[in-house]
Scaffold this motif. Structure first.
Motif, PDB file in Angstrom:
ATOM      1  N   GLY A 256       0.833  -1.202   0.000  1.00 46.03           N
ATOM      2  CA  GLY A 256       0.000   0.000   0.000  1.00 46.03           C
ATOM      3  C   GLY A 256       0.865   1.248   0.000  1.00 46.03           C
ATOM      4  N   VAL A 257       0.225   2.378  -0.313  1.00 48.07           N
ATOM      5  CA  VAL A 257       0.953   3.636  -0.498  1.00 48.07           C
ATOM      6  C   VAL A 257       0.756   4.543   0.717  1.00 48.07           C
ATOM      7  N   ALA A 258       1.878   5.056   1.243  1.00 45.68           N
ATOM      8  CA  ALA A 258       1.782   5.987   2.377  1.00 45.68           C
ATOM      9  C   ALA A 258       2.179   7.405   1.991  1.00 45.68           C
ATOM     10  N   GLY A 259       2.796   7.533   0.821  1.00 47.90           N
ATOM     11  CA  GLY A 259       3.220   8.861   0.378  1.00 47.90           C
ATOM     12  C   GLY A 259       3.851   8.758  -0.992  1.00 47.90           C
ATOM     13  N   TYR A 260       4.259   9.890  -1.523  1.00 44.92           N
ATOM     14  CA  TYR A 260       4.902   9.905  -2.840  1.00 44.92           C
ATOM     15  C   TYR A 260       6.241  10.615  -2.779  1.00 44.92           C
ATOM     16  N   GLU A 261       7.196  10.013  -3.443  1.00 39.48           N
ATOM     17  CA  GLU A 261       8.500  10.655  -3.610  1.00 39.48           C
ATOM     18  C   GLU A 261       8.475  11.357  -4.968  1.00 39.48           C
ATOM     19  N   LEU A 262       8.805  12.643  -4.970  1.00 41.08           N
ATOM     20  CA  LEU A 262       8.750  13.425  -6.199  1.00 41.08           C
ATOM     21  C   LEU A 262      10.153  13.818  -6.626  1.00 41.08           C
ATOM     22  N   ALA A 263      10.483  13.597  -7.879  1.00 42.02           N
ATOM     23  CA  ALA A 263      11.727  14.141  -8.426  1.00 42.02           C
ATOM     24  C   ALA A 263      11.365  15.456  -9.092  1.00 42.02           C
ATOM     25  N   LEU A 264      12.026  16.539  -8.678  1.00 37.41           N
ATOM     26  CA  LEU A 264      11.728  17.867  -9.220  1.00 37.41           C
ATOM     27  C   LEU A 264      12.903  18.345 -10.063  1.00 37.41           C
ATOM     28  N   ASN A 265      12.612  19.043 -11.161  1.00 31.88           N
ATOM     29  CA  ASN A 265      13.703  19.669 -11.906  1.00 31.88           C
ATOM     30  C   ASN A 265      13.953  21.073 -11.324  1.00 31.88           C
ATOM     31  N   PHE A 266      14.869  21.799 -11.922  1.00 37.65           N
ATOM     32  CA  PHE A 266      15.277  23.093 -11.336  1.00 37.65           C
ATOM     33  C   PHE A 266      14.115  24.077 -11.176  1.00 37.65           C
ATOM     34  N   ALA A 267      13.101  23.934 -12.052  1.00 37.53           N
ATOM     35  CA  ALA A 267      11.967  24.867 -12.003  1.00 37.53           C
ATOM     36  C   ALA A 267      10.868  24.359 -11.073  1.00 37.53           C
ATOM     37  N   GLY A 268      11.060  23.158 -10.540  1.00 39.83           N
ATOM     38  CA  GLY A 268      10.059  22.601  -9.626  1.00 39.83           C
ATOM     39  C   GLY A 268       9.096  21.643 -10.289  1.00 39.83           C
ATOM     40  N   LEU A 269       9.350  21.296 -11.542  1.00 39.16           N
ATOM     41  CA  LEU A 269       8.460  20.360 -12.241  1.00 39.16           C
ATOM     42  C   LEU A 269       8.597  18.956 -11.647  1.00 39.16           C
ATOM     43  N   PRO A 270       7.482  18.378 -11.148  1.00 35.31           N
ATOM     44  CA  PRO A 270       7.555  17.007 -10.624  1.00 35.31           C
ATOM     45  C   PRO A 270       7.503  16.023 -11.802  1.00 35.31           C
ATOM     46  N   PHE A 271       8.677  15.643 -12.284  1.00 36.91           N
ATOM     47  CA  PHE A 271       8.717  14.867 -13.529  1.00 36.91           C
ATOM     48  C   PHE A 271       8.720  13.364 -13.308  1.00 36.91           C
ATOM     49  N   GLU A 272       8.894  12.945 -12.053  1.00 40.19           N
ATOM     50  CA  GLU A 272       8.766  11.515 -11.752  1.00 40.19           C
ATOM     51  C   GLU A 272       8.195  11.373 -10.346  1.00 40.19           C
ATOM     52  N   LEU A 273       7.214  10.474 -10.213  1.00 39.02           N
ATOM     53  CA  LEU A 273       6.580  10.263  -8.910  1.00 39.02           C
ATOM     54  C   LEU A 273       6.671   8.781  -8.572  1.00 39.02           C
ATOM     55  N   ILE A 274       7.129   8.492  -7.369  1.00 33.84           N
ATOM     56  CA  ILE A 274       7.255   7.091  -6.943  1.00 33.84           C
ATOM     57  C   ILE A 274       6.411   6.875  -5.693  1.00 33.84           C
ATOM     58  N   PRO A 275       5.433   5.973  -5.778  1.00 35.15           N
ATOM     59  CA  PRO A 275       4.662   5.667  -4.571  1.00 35.15           C
ATOM     60  C   PRO A 275       5.569   4.978  -3.560  1.00 35.15           C
TER      61      PRO A 275
END
Ligand SMILES: [Zn+2]
Length: 328
Positions: A256-275
């Motif tokens: 199950g999912v408890a949160g998301y890890e977000l990879a952000l680029n320099f401008a703050g774009l969340p370009f990858e999300l990992i549960p």
């Protein structure tokens, strides 16, 4: 002027095309004929990225030079839809935005909802209305110099400001009202603060002539990572809108999912999300900065979402606001 030129027959691998007749971007050494510089600066100040104020100010789009002028020297280049899509928003009151008169189109490309924006127009085509289907190459307005900034755009700098962006949160108006009750929001969820731009020149250069099949998803997923942030949230609009940016995780599949890890680029774009599963995370702060790529921070400082205090990295107020809006 507002006639449909409609370039039909979409070509394999093509995503966006030039919004005006100016295609000098594709000619080596002719960048200065494509980009409009800010006054006294080189053409690079009209490109996307950390190109202003000695690298500390982000320009979220391209300033594309005018090719045609009337007797008074005013720009008259037709501005065209860069890809097939729907009219999402048209602002015809230039006093209400630093974009002046502007149009936003919504596209679905490679399974992703992406927006294009055309600003400083002298005229938005009269019959253009929200929801209209627009084909690539259809004229949507005329280049101009409209803006509500104190310093107006000079004749010499006439350009269209062109952005390709993702929308942070469809609930922007509620978020804005809650966080900035004293500030006006004249543009509903089409406020510039609610969009994060990517570099349109990469998309324009990925032309069919290059003979390669361009993938918007691959391009987004290939952004350089500035940092990773964990948010202890399991449901927010970005997850539904940009499902294709989510990476599968067998551990959270099982637990199950408890949160998301977000990879952000320099401008703050969340370009990858990992549960992330409960066993993989630290239950502490709702928003946790996990890693920082210092080389990217130094190369592109203008996003201003991170800083270092007494040797410790943290999200700035701007960074926290971005995560707050994203997960609202
Ligand atoms: Zn611009």
């Amino acid at each position: 002027m507002c006639l449909a030129l409609g370039l039909v027959s979409p070509i394999l691998g093509e995503t966006f095309t030039f919004p005006t007749a100016n295609k000098f971007l594709l000619t080596p050494e002719r960048e200065a004929d494509f980009f409009t510089a800010t006054s006294g600066k080189p053409w690079s100040s009209g490109t996307y990225g950390c190109v202003r104020s000695e690298g500390w100010q982000l320009h979220e789009g391209l300033d594309i030079k005018c090719l045609e002028r009337d007797d008074r020297g005013e720009p008259i280049d037709p501005v065209m839809a860069s890809a097939e899509g729907f009219v999402e928003y048209a602002n015809r009151n230039p006093a209400l935005s630093n974009y002046g008169n502007y149009v936003i189109l919504k596209h679905r490309i490679d399974g992703l909802e992406v927006f294009s924006l055309y600003a400083h127009l002298s005229l938005v085509c009269e019959d253009l209305a929200k929801g209209d289907l627009i084909r690539k190459g259809d004229v949507i307005g005329i280049m101009g110099r409209t803006s509500n900034t104190q310093e107006s755009i000079s004749l010499a700098r006439a350009h269209v400001h062109f952005e390709v962006a993702l929308q942070l949160n469809e609930r922007f108006p509620e978020w804005h009202e809650k966080n900035f009750p004293d500030q006006r929001n004249d543009h509903d969820r089409w406020n510039g603060q609610n969009f994060i731009g990517v570099d349109p020149s990469v998309l324009l250069r990925a032309s069919p002539q290059a003979g390669m099949e361009f993938s918007l998803r691959r391009y987004l997923r290939g952004q350089t990572e500035l940092c990773r942030v964990l948010v202890l949230e399991t449901d927010f609009p970005w997850l539904r809108q940009y499902t294709r940016l989510i990476r599968r995780n067998p551990v959270s599949d099982a637990e199950g999912v408890a949160g998301y890890e977000l990879a952000l680029n320099f401008a703050g774009l969340p370009f990858e999300l990992i549960p992330r599963a409960p066993s993989e995370i630290d239950f502490g702060e709702r928003v946790q900065l996990l890693t920082v790529n210092k080389a990217e921070k130094d190369a592109n400082p203008c996003g201003r979402i991170l800083n270092q205090e007494e040797g410790k990295w943290r999200l700035t107020n701007k960074g926290m606001r971005l995560i707050d809006l994203l997960t609202y």
